[in-house]
Design a protein around this motif. Structure first.
Motif, PDB file in Angstrom:
ATOM      1  N   ARG A 295       0.838  -1.188   0.000  1.00  0.00           N
ATOM      2  CA  ARG A 295       0.000   0.000   0.000  1.00  0.00           C
ATOM      3  C   ARG A 295       0.882   1.251   0.000  1.00  0.00           C
ATOM      4  NH1 ARG A 295      -4.543  -1.535  -1.875  1.00  0.00           N
ATOM      5  NH2 ARG A 295      -5.517   0.361  -1.068  1.00  0.00           N
ATOM      6  N   ALA A 296       0.280   2.395   0.274  1.00  0.00           N
ATOM      7  CA  ALA A 296       1.021   3.658   0.175  1.00  0.00           C
ATOM      8  C   ALA A 296       1.024   4.466   1.462  1.00  0.00           C
ATOM      9  CB  ALA A 296       0.435   4.518  -0.954  1.00  0.00           C
ATOM     10  N   TRP A 297      -0.008   4.312   2.318  1.00  0.00           N
ATOM     11  CA  TRP A 297      -0.144   5.185   3.486  1.00  0.00           C
ATOM     12  C   TRP A 297       0.396   4.471   4.718  1.00  0.00           C
ATOM     13  CZ3 TRP A 297       0.340   9.346   5.761  1.00  0.00           C
ATOM     14  CH2 TRP A 297      -0.317   9.718   6.925  1.00  0.00           C
ATOM     15  N   GLY A 298       1.602   4.850   5.100  1.00  0.00           N
ATOM     16  CA  GLY A 298       2.221   4.251   6.263  1.00  0.00           C
ATOM     17  C   GLY A 298       3.706   4.538   6.269  1.00  0.00           C
ATOM     18  N   VAL A 299       4.406   3.852   7.163  1.00  0.00           N
ATOM     19  CA  VAL A 299       5.862   3.983   7.237  1.00  0.00           C
ATOM     20  C   VAL A 299       6.471   2.926   6.331  1.00  0.00           C
ATOM     21  CG1 VAL A 299       7.889   3.884   8.729  1.00  0.00           C
ATOM     22  CG2 VAL A 299       5.743   4.866   9.587  1.00  0.00           C
ATOM     23  N   PRO A 300       7.302   3.322   5.375  1.00  0.00           N
ATOM     24  CA  PRO A 300       7.871   2.335   4.458  1.00  0.00           C
ATOM     25  C   PRO A 300       8.913   1.449   5.140  1.00  0.00           C
ATOM     26  CG  PRO A 300       8.833   4.481   4.069  1.00  0.00           C
ATOM     27  CD  PRO A 300       7.742   4.687   5.073  1.00  0.00           C
ATOM     28  N   LEU A 301       9.161   0.301   4.535  1.00  0.00           N
ATOM     29  CA  LEU A 301      10.253  -0.552   4.987  1.00  0.00           C
ATOM     30  C   LEU A 301      11.549   0.103   4.516  1.00  0.00           C
ATOM     31  CD1 LEU A 301       7.733  -2.582   4.764  1.00  0.00           C
ATOM     32  CD2 LEU A 301       9.474  -4.357   4.791  1.00  0.00           C
ATOM     33  N   THR A 302      12.181   0.806   5.389  1.00  0.00           N
ATOM     34  CA  THR A 302      13.334   1.633   5.027  1.00  0.00           C
ATOM     35  C   THR A 302      14.574   0.762   4.854  1.00  0.00           C
ATOM     36  OG1 THR A 302      13.500   2.088   7.388  1.00  0.00           O
ATOM     37  CG2 THR A 302      12.490   3.776   6.012  1.00  0.00           C
ATOM     38  N   CYS A 303      14.639   0.081   3.717  1.00  0.00           N
ATOM     39  CA  CYS A 303      15.794  -0.767   3.436  1.00  0.00           C
ATOM     40  C   CYS A 303      16.031  -0.819   1.927  1.00  0.00           C
ATOM     41  CB  CYS A 303      15.615  -2.167   4.011  1.00  0.00           C
ATOM     42  SG  CYS A 303      14.208  -3.083   3.359  1.00  0.00           S
ATOM     43  N   PHE A 304      17.211  -1.295   1.562  1.00  0.00           N
ATOM     44  CA  PHE A 304      17.627  -1.395   0.165  1.00  0.00           C
ATOM     45  C   PHE A 304      18.121  -2.813  -0.116  1.00  0.00           C
ATOM     46  CE2 PHE A 304      18.200   2.983   1.486  1.00  0.00           C
ATOM     47  CZ  PHE A 304      17.632   3.711   0.440  1.00  0.00           C
ATOM     48  N   THR A 305      17.831  -3.307  -1.327  1.00  0.00           N
ATOM     49  CA  THR A 305      18.282  -4.643  -1.716  1.00  0.00           C
ATOM     50  C   THR A 305      19.224  -4.533  -2.917  1.00  0.00           C
ATOM     51  OG1 THR A 305      16.401  -4.963  -3.217  1.00  0.00           O
ATOM     52  CG2 THR A 305      16.134  -5.685  -0.921  1.00  0.00           C
ATOM     53  N   LYS A 306      20.209  -5.430  -2.945  1.00  0.00           N
ATOM     54  CA  LYS A 306      21.201  -5.428  -4.017  1.00  0.00           C
ATOM     55  C   LYS A 306      20.628  -6.078  -5.259  1.00  0.00           C
ATOM     56  CE  LYS A 306      26.178  -5.862  -4.418  1.00  0.00           C
ATOM     57  NZ  LYS A 306      27.421  -6.289  -3.723  1.00  0.00           N
ATOM     58  N   ARG A 307      20.725  -5.388  -6.375  1.00  0.00           N
ATOM     59  CA  ARG A 307      20.102  -5.864  -7.604  1.00  0.00           C
ATOM     60  C   ARG A 307      20.702  -7.182  -8.080  1.00  0.00           C
ATOM     61  NH1 ARG A 307      19.340  -0.162 -10.948  1.00  0.00           N
ATOM     62  NH2 ARG A 307      17.265   0.294 -10.110  1.00  0.00           N
ATOM     63  N   SER A 308      21.972  -7.391  -7.882  1.00  0.00           N
ATOM     64  CA  SER A 308      22.640  -8.577  -8.405  1.00  0.00           C
ATOM     65  C   SER A 308      22.576  -9.768  -7.460  1.00  0.00           C
ATOM     66  CB  SER A 308      24.119  -8.254  -8.691  1.00  0.00           C
ATOM     67  OG  SER A 308      24.770  -7.840  -7.482  1.00  0.00           O
ATOM     68  N   ALA A 309      21.937  -9.598  -6.300  1.00  0.00           N
ATOM     69  CA  ALA A 309      21.931 -10.661  -5.289  1.00  0.00           C
ATOM     70  C   ALA A 309      20.551 -11.297  -5.177  1.00  0.00           C
ATOM     71  CB  ALA A 309      22.359 -10.101  -3.932  1.00  0.00           C
ATOM     72  N   LEU A 310      20.552 -12.526  -4.685  1.00  0.00           N
ATOM     73  CA  LEU A 310      19.314 -13.226  -4.371  1.00  0.00           C
ATOM     74  C   LEU A 310      18.939 -12.984  -2.909  1.00  0.00           C
ATOM     75  CD1 LEU A 310      20.084 -16.644  -6.108  1.00  0.00           C
ATOM     76  CD2 LEU A 310      18.557 -14.825  -6.939  1.00  0.00           C
ATOM     77  N   PRO A 311      17.652 -13.138  -2.569  1.00  0.00           N
ATOM     78  CA  PRO A 311      17.253 -12.917  -1.171  1.00  0.00           C
ATOM     79  C   PRO A 311      18.011 -13.781  -0.171  1.00  0.00           C
ATOM     80  CG  PRO A 311      15.317 -12.974  -2.573  1.00  0.00           C
ATOM     81  CD  PRO A 311      16.480 -13.371  -3.437  1.00  0.00           C
ATOM     82  N   THR A 312      18.545 -14.907  -0.632  1.00  0.00           N
ATOM     83  CA  THR A 312      19.277 -15.793   0.283  1.00  0.00           C
ATOM     84  C   THR A 312      20.750 -15.421   0.402  1.00  0.00           C
ATOM     85  OG1 THR A 312      19.573 -17.302  -1.590  1.00  0.00           O
ATOM     86  CG2 THR A 312      17.731 -17.738  -0.086  1.00  0.00           C
ATOM     87  N   ASP A 313      21.217 -14.495  -0.407  1.00  0.00           N
ATOM     88  CA  ASP A 313      22.622 -14.094  -0.346  1.00  0.00           C
ATOM     89  C   ASP A 313      22.872 -13.210   0.879  1.00  0.00           C
ATOM     90  OD1 ASP A 313      23.008 -15.449  -2.679  1.00  0.00           O
ATOM     91  OD2 ASP A 313      22.990 -13.655  -3.968  1.00  0.00           O
ATOM     92  N   PRO A 314      24.042 -13.335   1.488  1.00  0.00           N
ATOM     93  CA  PRO A 314      24.323 -12.544   2.699  1.00  0.00           C
ATOM     94  C   PRO A 314      24.374 -11.042   2.457  1.00  0.00           C
ATOM     95  CG  PRO A 314      26.270 -13.772   1.978  1.00  0.00           C
ATOM     96  CD  PRO A 314      25.131 -14.289   1.167  1.00  0.00           C
ATOM     97  N   ASP A 315      24.687 -10.615   1.205  1.00  0.00           N
ATOM     98  CA  ASP A 315      24.762  -9.184   0.930  1.00  0.00           C
ATOM     99  C   ASP A 315      23.521  -8.653   0.223  1.00  0.00           C
ATOM    100  OD1 ASP A 315      25.179 -10.520  -1.421  1.00  0.00           O
ATOM    101  OD2 ASP A 315      26.794  -9.205  -2.136  1.00  0.00           O
ATOM    102  N   PHE A 316      22.437  -9.407   0.278  1.00  0.00           N
ATOM    103  CA  PHE A 316      21.197  -8.990  -0.375  1.00  0.00           C
ATOM    104  C   PHE A 316      20.659  -7.687   0.219  1.00  0.00           C
ATOM    105  CE2 PHE A 316      16.423  -9.333  -0.392  1.00  0.00           C
ATOM    106  CZ  PHE A 316      16.246  -9.097  -1.751  1.00  0.00           C
ATOM    107  N   LEU A 317      20.712  -7.560   1.535  1.00  0.00           N
ATOM    108  CA  LEU A 317      20.227  -6.370   2.226  1.00  0.00           C
ATOM    109  C   LEU A 317      21.388  -5.458   2.587  1.00  0.00           C
ATOM    110  CD1 LEU A 317      17.548  -7.927   4.581  1.00  0.00           C
ATOM    111  CD2 LEU A 317      17.130  -6.017   3.038  1.00  0.00           C
ATOM    112  N   LEU A 318      21.193  -4.158   2.413  1.00  0.00           N
ATOM    113  CA  LEU A 318      22.190  -3.182   2.815  1.00  0.00           C
ATOM    114  C   LEU A 318      22.046  -2.922   4.316  1.00  0.00           C
ATOM    115  CD1 LEU A 318      24.385  -1.094   2.177  1.00  0.00           C
ATOM    116  CD2 LEU A 318      22.556   0.549   1.671  1.00  0.00           C
TER     117      LEU A 318
END
Length: 989
Positions: A528-551
């Motif tokens: 949705r749009a009205w709320g507090v966003p999940l303030t995080c960034f993900t690495k484009r070249s990584a998979l969700p299971t990769d250790p560097d996926f999240l900044l």
């Protein structure tokens, strides 16, 4: 009265008060609200120094609509808690709050767009969020006024709002703690999804209603078993061939209430310990999908029911043989749509067939069709097997429609966009059932009414849908895992429940614990749009299971927090936000900015941080003394607050959890506008006044479900009027009290010392009751005391002395006791009847700055308690009951008009006579004379079954009627003042 006898009325000390018997609460209560506003009563209470804090943390209501009766109940309970603890000697702070983000508000704004023919997606996201903010602000102002009208005290000038910039900053910071400690991850699994609202939902956002669903019995054909090793466990080769031959072409039958999941089927599972059989159709009736010679695998306990659903009567089918779980585990199945013309091979892959421990033979067929994209049990089964890549499908879009290229069903919708006559059913189920019938895959169909999850906002049914979401892992070590209460969120939560938190009622502990033991990971994201966003960034070249996926970078986090503090969460959506927050250390092209918003339960679950921890009127350790909400919040606010705090501070943010039940109508039915049984707080206030609503709350056992309606409210109003009469008598009599009249308890008559004993007893009941939040016990004890011990007994007896005595010790002692009673009753009842007790207090102690709510409960000396005296007066009151009953008979028969015309003879045993001889029993019975004897009671004596050993014989009082006190006494007319008794003559001087 003789012509020459004076009128002595003006010589009596009759009650004097302007306190009206008719309360007129609806019109008068606003005046006291204005008085409290004028003197700043909440702030003045905060000026009392050196008091231990008591903080009830307010579970935020949603800023969306007028208050309903549940709001009135909830806020009144909280107010009684806060006020009573303040008067118990605490610094009882109450900061009201509002939940401002989330779908209900967003949905309202979208509705307004649809009415104008606008598309929300074409509106700038910040402009849209600002509209949501303005909508919430409007309802906050409305609800604040409605809460204040109920007499709720608190820091209304500075409430907390989840949409305040500081709150949005802290919510983001709390989320980023999950990010930094490694409990945040992105996963793709089935979640409860609202196709109408196009977002994932939490369990707390779901309510269950009856729904009529399509139900189907679908056939999965057993594939050629020649290469499956089915007979490997069979000792006889011929038997092996026969068994294989008998299974090939047979069908495993499944049953489901969600036909729309059949296109996503990837497997069928069975129960390893269930007894199964191979069944053959021997005869068929007209209009039956089964054919003679068809063979079905069914659980033996359910076979007869399945055959009946297929319109096959007994005698039309037979059981061929047992089928063991070893045989079943060697099979594969064909999807019923496999090979269908136009299917383009969509369903031609063989379906897996294996055992699962969640299969039962209690309903259905004994087999469960698996669409792991739409069911958590199936998902978990194939996750543990490491086979998710083989079984996950993405057939259902976010609006509940099938993907456009799905054969036969592309674009079909599970639900309508809007209900038609209350029915949300789309065209998907009907299309699937028709196609299954066409290809011969259907054995039976029907409809079932069952409890089904619905969104509590849109009221539309929800579905389970596999979709990428963000989760908080509750079984993963938090950070380094070092914590006194456990290493994981679940361990910390269970430790808090078991060791750190008290529950009222006690059953709340087991309820919350069982939920916490069984719950899955926490779904944090909403689309949705009205709320507090999940303030995080993900690495484009990584998979969700990769250790560097999240900044994970504290410097980036600090930039986000600083921006939110200054601009609110809108900063996340401004042009250039990604580069702004990443700074010079990261290339924006390498990172994706997450635009999902946080579950609103994360918002409200974080309130302990920006209210209890950060505010000056919070608590030193950021932990509330009490969280108090409805019982549904075990899966709502109590639950999310516990998860959130255990993830960020290691323990529950509360010491006590108190829950109330739901409010029903007088017949115990749920309130609904369609039934016309809704009781709105505003309606009660307009008819009776807020104090009547507050008294209803206090008189009910709020821990269970409560009932309210016209007749119940009439009963509450009647009990209020009786109490008001007691208070009016107090005020009237105390008009004659001066401080010089005060008498020490040791110098008082026994009757007054008995009243003080009762006051001391009640002091314990009141203090202990309020301390453990048992208002019903407090109010019941005080009302019984006021109407039973005081109005019907003590006041009734002492009216004569108060009105007619001169400056007697007895009268001064009675006035002293009335003053003591005044201070206790007004303060003890002030947390409940906030307006009435203020009226009573100001009637006696007027003043621009005066208020009963600025004082504490008076200290009551322990030596007022006298159990021996109480035992003696229990006997006196018992005998008095018999006398009163005997006089009532004479009054009813019109022998006498008043009890003072009587001089009864009371027959008792020696022990009772010894007690009665030490008191003025005629005064206690309000007769002109009385004789107590141990002689056996004659047959005509009145006896009460519940008063053993007492008989009363009526006799008339001797003498003439005193024209001042109305007693019949032999000495009337023999004194200086004509027509009076000796006592009255002395009083006249």
């Amino acid at each position: 009265m003789c012509a020459d006898t004076p009128d002595y009325k003006d010589t009596l000390r009759l009650p004097k008060t302007d306190f009206p018997m008719r309360a007129g609460l609806p019109k008068r209560e606003p005046d006291w609200l204005a008085h409290w506003e004028r003197i700043g009563i909440y702030d003045r209470l905060r000026e009392k120094e050196g008091r231990p804090p008591f903080v009830l943390h307010d579970g935020p209501p949603y800023a969306n609509g007028h208050l309903h009766i549940g709001h009135g109940l909830n806020k009144t309970i909280k107010d009684i808690m806060v006020r009573s603890h303040q008067m118990l000697g605490h610094d009882a702070r109450y900061v009201p709050g509002w939940d401002c983000h989330g779908l209900p508000i967003e949905w309202k704004i979208e509705e307004s767009y649809r009415e104008k023919g606008q598309d929300k997606d074409q509106v700038d996201v910040i402009d849209f969020r600002q509209e949501c903010r303005r909508f919430a602000e409007g309802w906050i102002d409305t609800q604040r006024d409605e809460f204040k009208r109920l007499g709720i005290t608190g820091n209304w000038a500075d409430p907390y709002l989840t949409m305040d910039f500081h709150a949005e900053r802290v919510i983001a910071e709390e989320f980023m703690k999950f990010l930094m400690t490694g409990t945040l991850y992105q996963g793709s699994k089935p979640v409860m999804w609202s196709p109408v609202e196009k977002t994932a939902l939490a369990e707390a956002e779901v309510e269950y209603h009856d729904k009529e669903s399509f139900t189907v019995w679908v056939k999965f054909e057993i594939n050629d078993t020649s290469n499956t090793g089915v007979g490997d466990t069979l000792p006889d080769a011929d038997a092996d061939r026969e068994h294989k031959k008998s299974l090939i072409g047979a069908h495993v039958v499944i049953w489901t209430t969600t036909p729309w999941t059949i296109p996503s089927n990837k497997a069928v599972v069975f129960g390893a310990d269930i007894s199964y059989g191979l069944y053959e159709v021997t005869e068929t009736p007209a209009e039956c999908w089964a054919k003679v010679g068809d063979r079905y695998l069914l659980a033996d306990n359910l076979a007869a029911d399945v055959m009946a659903r297929a319109r096959l009567d007994d005698g039309m089918w037979r059981r061929v043989r047992d089928v063991t779980s070893e045989e079943l585990s060697g099979l594969t199945l064909k999807h019923p749509l496999a090979g269908a013309e136009g299917a383009n091979g969509e369903w031609d892959d063989l379906r897996d067939f294996r055992a699962a421990d969640f299969v039962t033979d209690e309903e259905g067929t004994g087999f469960v069709h698996c669409a792991p994209s739409h069911g958590m049990e199936e998902y978990e089964l194939y996750r543990e097997l490491g086979m998710l890549d083989q079984v996950i499908t993405y057939n259902v879009m976010d609006d509940g429609s099938f993907r456009a290229d799905l054969p036969f069903f592309g674009g079909k919708k599970i639900l309508r966009d809007k209900p038609k006559k209350g029915d949300w059913e789309g065209d998907a189920n009907a299309a699937i059932i028709a196609k299954l019938a066409e290809v011969g895959g259907l054995l039976a169909r029907g409809k079932i009414k069952h409890s089904y999850p619905h969104s509590w906002r849109s009221k539309a049914p929800v579905i389970y849908r596999n979709t990428p979401q963000w989760f908080a892992a509750i079984d993963r070590p938090v950070g380094d895992g070092q914590d006194a209460h456990g290493t994981t969120i679940r361990e910390r939560a269970l430790g808090s429940i078991n060791e750190l938190v008290s529950f009222t009622p006690a059953s709340g502990q087991n309820r919350l614990r069982s939920m916490m033991e069984a719950r899955p990971d926490w779904v944090l994201s909403r689309q949705r749009a009205w709320g507090v966003p999940l303030t995080c960034f993900t690495k484009r070249s990584a998979l969700p299971t990769d250790p560097d996926f999240l900044l994970r970078d504290e410097t980036v986090n600090a930039r986000i927090a600083e921006a939110f503090a200054a601009e609110g969460a809108d900063a996340w959506y401004r042009p250039g936000a990604k580069a702004r927050f990443l700074g010079n250390d990261y290339d924006p092209e390498d990172w994706e900015q997450v635009f999902d918003i946080l579950d609103v339960w994360f918002d409200s679950g974080s309130t302990h941080a920006f209210v209890l921890r950060d505010r000056a009127d919070g608590t030193p350790d950021g932990i509330a003394d009490v969280y108090m909400e409805g019982t549904d919040q075990h899966r709502g606010w109590f639950h999310s607050s516990l998860l959130q705090a255990c993830g960020t501070k290691g323990r529950a943010p509360y010491r006590n959890v108190v829950t109330h039940g739901f409010t029903l109508d007088e017949k115990g039915n749920k309130m609904s506008k369609s039934l016309g049984n809704v009781v709105a707080p505003d309606d009660v206030v307009k008819q009776y006044g807020a104090d009547i609503l507050r008294l209803w709350v206090a008189q009910t056992d709020y821990k269970a479900d409560q009932r309210i309606g016209p007749e119940i409210l009439k009963g509450v109003a009647d009990s209020y009027r009786r109490l008001r009469n007691t208070l009016r008598f107090l005020l009237g009599a105390l008009a004659h009290f001066e401080e010089a009249d005060r008498v020490e308890p040791a110098e008082m008559p026994e009757l007054e010392r008995w009243v003080l004993h009762r006051v001391a007893e009640l002091d314990g009941v009141v203090r202990e009751g309020y301390a453990r939040f048992d208002f019903q016990e407090v109010v019941q004890a005080l009302f019984n005391f006021a109407t039973g011990d005081l109005s019907a007994f003590y006041f009734d007896i002492r009216k004569d002395a108060l009105y007619c005595d001169g400056d007697s010790d007895r009268r001064r002692a009675a006035l002293t006791v009335l003053d003591i009673l005044f201070h206790r009753l007004t303060t003890w009842l002030a947390p409940v009847l906030v307006f009435t007790m203020e009226e009573v207090w100001l009637e006696r102690f007027p003043g621009a700055d005066s208020s009963v709510h600025l004082v504490d409960f008076p200290e009551t000396p322990a030596d007022w308690r006298d159990e021996e005296l109480a035992g003696k007066w229990a006997t006196v009151r018992q005998v008095r009951r018999a006398v009163t009953a005997a006089l009532e008979v004479q009054r009813r028969d019109k022998v006498i008009g008043a009890s003072l015309e009587a001089a009864p003879v009371v027959h008792v045993d020696a022990a009772a006579k010894a007690i009665l001889d030490t008191v003025n029993f005629e005064d206690i019975c309000i007769t002109s004379a009385i004789r107590v004897t141990t002689d056996p009671a004659p047959a005509e004596a009145l006896r009460l079954p519940e008063v053993d050993g007492v008989g009363v014989v009526f006799e008339r009082a001797e003498g003439d009627k005193c024209q001042r006190c109305w007693k019949f006494l032999p000495d009337v007319g023999r004194h200086a003042h004509p027509g009076v008794c000796g006592r009255c003559d002395a009083a006249l001087g």
